[in-house]
Every structure is written in C-alpha cells, then in structure tokens.
Scaffold this active site. Structure first.
Site, PDB file in Angstrom:
ATOM      1  N   GLY A 104      75.005 132.592  75.112  1.00 11.52           N
ATOM      2  CA  GLY A 104      73.574 132.213  74.761  1.00 11.52           C
ATOM      3  C   GLY A 104      72.825 131.002  75.571  1.00 11.52           C
ATOM      4  O   GLY A 104      71.735 130.708  75.700  1.00 11.52           O
ATOM      5  N   ARG A 105      73.942 130.230  75.949  1.00 15.79           N
ATOM      6  CA  ARG A 105      73.410 129.237  77.029  1.00 15.79           C
ATOM      7  C   ARG A 105      74.611 128.985  78.140  1.00 15.79           C
ATOM      8  O   ARG A 105      74.702 127.763  78.505  1.00 15.79           O
ATOM      9  CB  ARG A 105      73.352 128.001  76.344  1.00 15.79           C
ATOM     10  CG  ARG A 105      74.621 127.426  75.549  1.00 15.79           C
ATOM     11  CD  ARG A 105      74.508 126.113  75.133  1.00 15.79           C
ATOM     12  NE  ARG A 105      75.601 125.825  74.063  1.00 15.79           N
ATOM     13  CZ  ARG A 105      75.633 124.620  73.564  1.00 15.79           C
ATOM     14  NH1 ARG A 105      74.821 123.882  73.826  1.00 15.79           N
ATOM     15  NH2 ARG A 105      76.485 124.438  72.532  1.00 15.79           N
ATOM     16  N   GLY A 137      69.083 127.714  74.519  1.00 20.40           N
ATOM     17  CA  GLY A 137      69.679 127.771  75.727  1.00 20.40           C
ATOM     18  C   GLY A 137      70.350 126.520  76.366  1.00 20.40           C
ATOM     19  O   GLY A 137      70.775 126.680  77.558  1.00 20.40           O
ATOM     20  N   ARG A 194      81.343 125.121  84.510  1.00 23.09           N
ATOM     21  CA  ARG A 194      82.770 125.502  84.010  1.00 23.09           C
ATOM     22  C   ARG A 194      83.090 126.389  85.176  1.00 23.09           C
ATOM     23  O   ARG A 194      82.590 127.235  85.445  1.00 23.09           O
ATOM     24  CB  ARG A 194      82.705 126.217  82.816  1.00 23.09           C
ATOM     25  CG  ARG A 194      82.035 125.293  81.716  1.00 23.09           C
ATOM     26  CD  ARG A 194      82.394 125.937  80.363  1.00 23.09           C
ATOM     27  NE  ARG A 194      81.845 126.876  80.052  1.00 23.09           N
ATOM     28  CZ  ARG A 194      82.092 127.176  78.743  1.00 23.09           C
ATOM     29  NH1 ARG A 194      82.445 126.437  77.911  1.00 23.09           N
ATOM     30  NH2 ARG A 194      81.502 128.582  78.395  1.00 23.09           N
ATOM     31  N   ASP A 270      85.284 134.511  69.320  1.00 23.23           N
ATOM     32  CA  ASP A 270      84.414 134.390  70.685  1.00 23.23           C
ATOM     33  C   ASP A 270      84.830 133.031  71.340  1.00 23.23           C
ATOM     34  O   ASP A 270      84.491 132.919  72.655  1.00 23.23           O
ATOM     35  CB  ASP A 270      83.063 134.347  70.291  1.00 23.23           C
ATOM     36  CG  ASP A 270      82.651 133.324  69.443  1.00 23.23           C
ATOM     37  OD1 ASP A 270      83.060 133.361  68.313  1.00 23.23           O
ATOM     38  OD2 ASP A 270      81.652 132.418  69.667  1.00 23.23           O
ATOM     39  N   ASN A 271      85.821 132.344  70.684  1.00 24.55           N
ATOM     40  CA  ASN A 271      86.130 131.295  71.443  1.00 24.55           C
ATOM     41  C   ASN A 271      87.564 131.383  71.930  1.00 24.55           C
ATOM     42  O   ASN A 271      88.319 130.028  71.963  1.00 24.55           O
ATOM     43  CB  ASN A 271      85.980 129.895  70.660  1.00 24.55           C
ATOM     44  CG  ASN A 271      84.404 129.703  70.312  1.00 24.55           C
ATOM     45  OD1 ASN A 271      83.612 130.052  71.383  1.00 24.55           O
ATOM     46  ND2 ASN A 271      84.100 129.007  69.502  1.00 24.55           N
ATOM     47  N   ASP A 280      85.615 126.566  75.322  1.00 26.24           N
ATOM     48  CA  ASP A 280      84.587 126.251  74.460  1.00 26.24           C
ATOM     49  C   ASP A 280      84.738 125.061  73.869  1.00 26.24           C
ATOM     50  O   ASP A 280      85.021 124.996  72.532  1.00 26.24           O
ATOM     51  CB  ASP A 280      84.124 127.336  73.682  1.00 26.24           C
ATOM     52  CG  ASP A 280      83.178 128.396  74.348  1.00 26.24           C
ATOM     53  OD1 ASP A 280      82.878 128.176  75.461  1.00 26.24           O
ATOM     54  OD2 ASP A 280      82.589 129.276  73.734  1.00 26.24           O
TER      55      ASP A 280
HETATM   56  P1  AMP Z   1      80.019 128.210  70.168  1.00 28.01           P
HETATM   57  O1  AMP Z   1      80.127 127.894  68.524  1.00 28.01           O
HETATM   58  O2  AMP Z   1      79.536 127.179  70.747  1.00 28.01           O
HETATM   59  O3  AMP Z   1      81.032 128.870  70.598  1.00 28.01           O
HETATM   60  O4  AMP Z   1      78.679 129.089  70.184  1.00 28.01           O
HETATM   61  C1  AMP Z   1      78.589 130.621  69.297  1.00 28.01           C
HETATM   62  C2  AMP Z   1      77.455 131.329  69.838  1.00 28.01           C
HETATM   63  O5  AMP Z   1      76.302 130.585  69.885  1.00 28.01           O
HETATM   64  C3  AMP Z   1      77.679 131.552  71.259  1.00 28.01           C
HETATM   65  O6  AMP Z   1      77.146 132.771  71.424  1.00 28.01           O
HETATM   66  C4  AMP Z   1      76.675 130.720  72.015  1.00 28.01           C
HETATM   67  O7  AMP Z   1      76.512 131.233  73.243  1.00 28.01           O
HETATM   68  C5  AMP Z   1      75.554 130.620  71.084  1.00 28.01           C
HETATM   69  N1  AMP Z   1      74.804 129.260  71.246  1.00 28.01           N
HETATM   70  C6  AMP Z   1      75.372 128.054  70.889  1.00 28.01           C
HETATM   71  N2  AMP Z   1      74.651 126.941  71.132  1.00 28.01           N
HETATM   72  C7  AMP Z   1      73.658 127.774  71.758  1.00 28.01           C
HETATM   73  C8  AMP Z   1      72.199 127.414  72.472  1.00 28.01           C
HETATM   74  N3  AMP Z   1      71.883 125.719  72.135  1.00 28.01           N
HETATM   75  N4  AMP Z   1      71.122 128.105  72.691  1.00 28.01           N
HETATM   76  C9  AMP Z   1      71.541 129.277  72.942  1.00 28.01           C
HETATM   77  N5  AMP Z   1      72.920 130.111  72.544  1.00 28.01           N
HETATM   78  C10 AMP Z   1      73.668 128.901  71.770  1.00 28.01           C
HETATM   79 MG    MG Z   2      81.494 129.687  71.909  1.00 28.60          MG
END
Ligand code: AMP
Ligand code: MG
Length: 519
Positions: A104-105, A137, A194, A270-271, A280
C-alpha cells in the site's frame, strides 16, 4: 564496482510473473496477477537524511552522482528507467483473514544482480499504489527513522533482515493520529529505501490460494524456488522441500529474535518473509526489563498476541497458514503437519541451547538452568541486554560479583531486589557447578559469550532521541547510532553512554515503551 549513473537493471519478478494489465492507480482488488505497475510520486524538495555506506559497499555500487542518488532514493527518478511496481499479497492480521493487502505504500523501484547477489530496491512511503486501500501511501519520519536504523542494526547483529539503504525527508507533511485518540497531527514525511533479495511474504501465497488461483500460485512458488531455493529445483517434492526450508529459516529467525530481545510487535502473515528475514519494522521494541509477556504494540496491549514469549507460537501459527496456502501444490496434510511438529520439537531444543550459550554453557544437558533463570530475571526485573553482557565479562565470578551484576542490571530498588537474593544465590551455585564441569577457560568462555550477547542494541528510547532531534533538523544522533550499531558486539569504550539501563523518563513515554501502528 558499478556506478550509480550507469547501473543496469535485471528484472526477474516483473519478467517472470504476471502483471495486472490495468495501470490505473486506484485502490481495488487485483486478481489473476502478482503485481501492478505503479510509479512513485515526485516530491518537490526531498532531502537526504542518511544513507548506509556499508550497504552501498555490499551492493558494490559507487555513487558518482549525488543528485541522482537523492532523486532515486526519493522516487523522483527511476534508475535505468526501471518499470516500478507494487506487489499483491494478502494476510492474516491478528489471527483473522484480512483478504487482499498488498504494497500500500511500498514500490519496488529497481532489481539487479549486485555484488551481493540479486537484490530489489523498494521505496516505502513514496506515494499511493493500487493496494493503498483507504490509506495515503506515505510514511512519517518517526517510523522511517526506526525502520532505517533498526534494519541496519539487525543486520550487524547477525539477524536475517531486509536492509535499508537510505532515509530521505520528503519535504511534505503527512497527517497521523499517533495515539488513535482523535488528535491527528501533521508530521514530516519520509521515504526509506529497503533492500532485500525479495519482498515475497507468506501472504503473497495466501492471497492466491484464497482466490483458488492455483495457476499463479504455482508460478509464484516456481519463481521463488528458482531464484531463492535453487537447490530444490529438480527435486520430485520441490514444493515440500521449499516449505521445509521456510520452516527452518523461520524457526532460526525467531531464535535470533529471542537471543537479542527483539519483539516484532505485529507478526501478521503479511509481515513474514518467505526468506526468513525480519521484515516490516513497525511497532517493534527491544526487551529491557525482562518480561516475557511484554508487547510493544499498543494495538496488541489487550490480547498480547505478539508478546515476546509468544513469538515462536505465532511463527508456528503463521507457518500453518503458509502450509494451507501451499497445500494445492503439495496435497499431503500429513507431511505438512509433520513439519509443524518438527518445528515445535526443534525450536525447544534450539531455544534451550541458545539460552544456555548466553550464559556460557555449551552442554545441553544443563537446560534445567534456564526456566529458573527466566523466572528470576522476571521477578528481579533484569535488563535483558545488560545482564547477559555483564555475565560475559572476562572475570572470575564470585557470589559477591554476581550480586553486583544483579544490582547493576535490575530495574528494582535495592531493597526490593534483596527479597530475591537468596533464590539467586541458589541458582548461582548450580550455575557455578555446571561451569566447573565445562572445559573452557574464563577467557574462552567470555569470548564466545560476547559474540552472541550484544552490548548495544537500538533501545526504544535511543530511536526516540534520534527521531526528536531529526524532526528539529539535527541528524547527528542518527549518525551516531548508525555508527554505534555497525559493531554491536564490540566494546566501543567511547560509546559507554549507550550501555546503560533505560532512563526513567522513557519508561512510559509513547515511542519508548509503547509503539503505535500509526506510521
Ligand atoms: P503493516 O501493518 O504496516 O504491515 O501494514 C498492513 C497493510 O497496510 C499493508 O498492506 C500496508 O501496505 C498497508 N499500509 C500501512 N500503512 C499504509 C499507508 N500509510 N498507506 C497505504 N497503505 C498502508
Ligand atoms: Mg506489512
């Protein structure tokens, strides 16, 4: 050595896997594909905060054009006109299937064969993608400093991890509600570059199986084996062999985390990397006063699913999800279950040997020392880093010297600690008896212990100091910590100020003891 201005791409992911034919960057479900093409957005005034000279050396890249480096690290320019993309994946978050997540980002901006092998460069925080869902993002400086410093620190601790090449301030503001209490604030935006051989996660396989897309599941597994597990490529049971290898890598990763006191904080599927890398860096934390039930993630404060002691159980749970995801290729429940059983057994054995080695005992029949030690460390609130490092010093341990170590490393008041001293003395005499039977000199033992018990880690308050200074434009603490953490097992006598217990001010401060997912 290649130079940045003439570097050549050699993409494999986009060439061998399936692209989403729709290039429109609108949040949506992406089916029948592994990734979507998307470009980073251009920032008007990005500024380089720091870069890892060490990683540049490992990649074998010389920066012959600093302007180009900044442009590439902020997403304003794609090296060698690379076609950048975001990856599609799903995941189980806090034990629940969450469907499609995806980058997502994060945007993969370059892939090539470097001096240290095939590597992908990925920008985190360079704008929205097809997978941004309702989020923006972007990333804030605070979480980016934490990811940047910790990735490199972990690498030098010898813990498998994605790495970080650069940290850039985007020059733009990002709005975040840090404590989720209805008080959003504008914060400085940032981009981290990264680097990893691949960013494929457990969730990359899960999403395809959830959608019954066995064709693309097989393609992704074949791709992963070809590039990252090539010794299995001609095996009859290559998918099972691949799964077995992931089980072992994941188990070894958790052992390393437990050794250095790292709590990931959000071990959703996903992590978890398919290469067994730490990936992550979000609301992670470092264990200071030993409390196996501690979780740094405030979102996890209730259930404590991701607490320190539960990391092996969650790894196992996540591996079970990966087994389900690979089932259409392996089609044998019994063999998959056998691997999970093997994880349980081998994890326990490895954990005991690892903990014994932290106290300088190398014969596993002495594992009875460990549970008692853990109970006492918890009771006496010992600092996980300081205690083992003090124990590693090259000196004869008398009962008195041992009590001094307890006093120096405990977060309790002296009189509170006093209540545990008798119990500690009993444990100490059993420990001494065991050491007496091992055939190591004090010096040899000290050397071995210092090689596995780090002296310096990125304590939560240290990252916070670096963040607060950087937010005000002073990046000197980032530089100091970066240099410090290049050599976490070394003595570094001029850096002793970082070898101490967490200061009192940091005990309950957000960013130091509790971390938010808001990033
Ligand atoms: P995370 O908990 O950081 O692993 O994120 C879980 C999901 O949320 C992943 O698909 C990330 O890409 C998405 N995500 C987290 N923060 C953002 C953001 N600021 N903008 C877009 N997607 C995000
Ligand atoms: Mg993640």
């Amino acid at each position: 050595m290649s130079t940045l201005s003439t570097i050549k791409q050699s993409p494999t992911f986009t060439k061998e896997l399936v692209a989403d034919p729709n290039r429109e960057v609108i949040s949506r479900q992406v089916r029948d594909a592994h990734f979507s093409y998307v470009k980073p957005i251009a920032f008007d005034n990005p500024k380089l905060v720091h870069f890892s000279a060490d990683l540049l050396t490992d990649l074998g890249v010389e920066v012959d054009d600093e302007e180009l480096f900044l442009a590439a690290m902020s997403g304003n320019k794609l090296l060698d006109d690379f076609e950048s993309y975001a990856m599609c994946y799903g995941g189980h978050q806090f034990g629940q299937w969450a469907g499609q997540l995806g980058d997502g980002r994060a945007i993969n901006v370059f892939e090539s064969k470097f001096k240290n092998g095939l590597q992908t460069l990925q920008l985190k925080g360079a704008g929205p993608t097809t997978y941004s869902r309702r989020a923006d993002g972007f990333a804030v400086l605070r979480s980016s400093v934490r990811e940047y410093l910790c990735s490199e620190a972990m690498y030098h601790l010898g813990v498998p991890t994605t790495r970080a090449l650069s940290l850039v301030k985007s020059g733009e503001l990002v709005t975040r509600d840090l404590l989720y209490d209805g008080n959003p604030k504008d914060e400085q935006g940032a981009v981290v570059c990264r680097v990893a051989p691949t960013f494929i996660r457990f969730g990359s396989f899960e999403i395809l199986t959830a959608r019954k897309d066995v064709k693309n599941l097989k393609k992704l597994a074949d791709y992963t084996i070809k590039h990252f597990y090539p010794s299995f490529i001609d095996n009859d049971n290559k998918y099972l062999d691949f799964y077995k290898a992931v089980v072992i890598k994941t188990k070894d990763l958790i052992i390393d985390w437990m050794r250095v006191g790292f709590v990931h904080g959000v071990m959703n599927t996903d992590n978890l990397s398919i290469l067994g890398l730490t990936i992550d860096y979000g609301p992670y934390g470092w264990l200071e006063d030993y409390d196996p039930t501690w979780t740094p993630n405030i979102t996890d404060a209730q259930g404590r699913r991701y607490r320190f002691e539960n990391q092996p159980n969650i790894a196992l749970w996540n591996l079970m999800q990966l087994a389900n995801a690979l089932y259409p290729l392996i089609k044998d429940v019994a063999v998959l279950e056998a691997e999970l059983e093997r994880f349980k057994k081998e994890y326990l054995e490895d954990y005991n040997s690892m903990m014994l080695s932290k106290i300088g005992v190398f014969d596993s029949k002495n594992k009875h020392l460990i549970p008692e030690l853990e109970t006492l460390m918890f009771r006496s609130s010992l600092d996980y880093i300081l205690f083992f490092r003090e124990l590693s010093k090259n000196k004869e341990l008398t009962p008195q010297a041992f009590v001094e170590i307890l006093e120096m490393t405990s977060y309790l008041e002296k009189h509170e600690l006093q209540e545990d001293i008798e119990k500690w003395k009993k444990w100490f005499s059993k420990y001494q008896e065991v050491l007496g039977k091992e055939k190591l000199s004090t010096e040899e033992r000290s050397k071995k212990m210092k090689a596995i018990n780090p002296k310096y880690v990125l304590r939560n308050y240290m990252a916070q100091l670096a963040i607060e200074a950087s937010e005000k434009g002073d990046n000197s603490i980032i530089e100091e910590l970066y240099q410090l953490l290049l050599n976490p097992y070394g003595e570094q006598p001029t850096m002793e100020k970082w070898y101490k217990k967490r200061p009192d001010w940091a005990k309950n401060k957000p960013g130091c003891s509790m971390l938010s997912c808001s990033s």
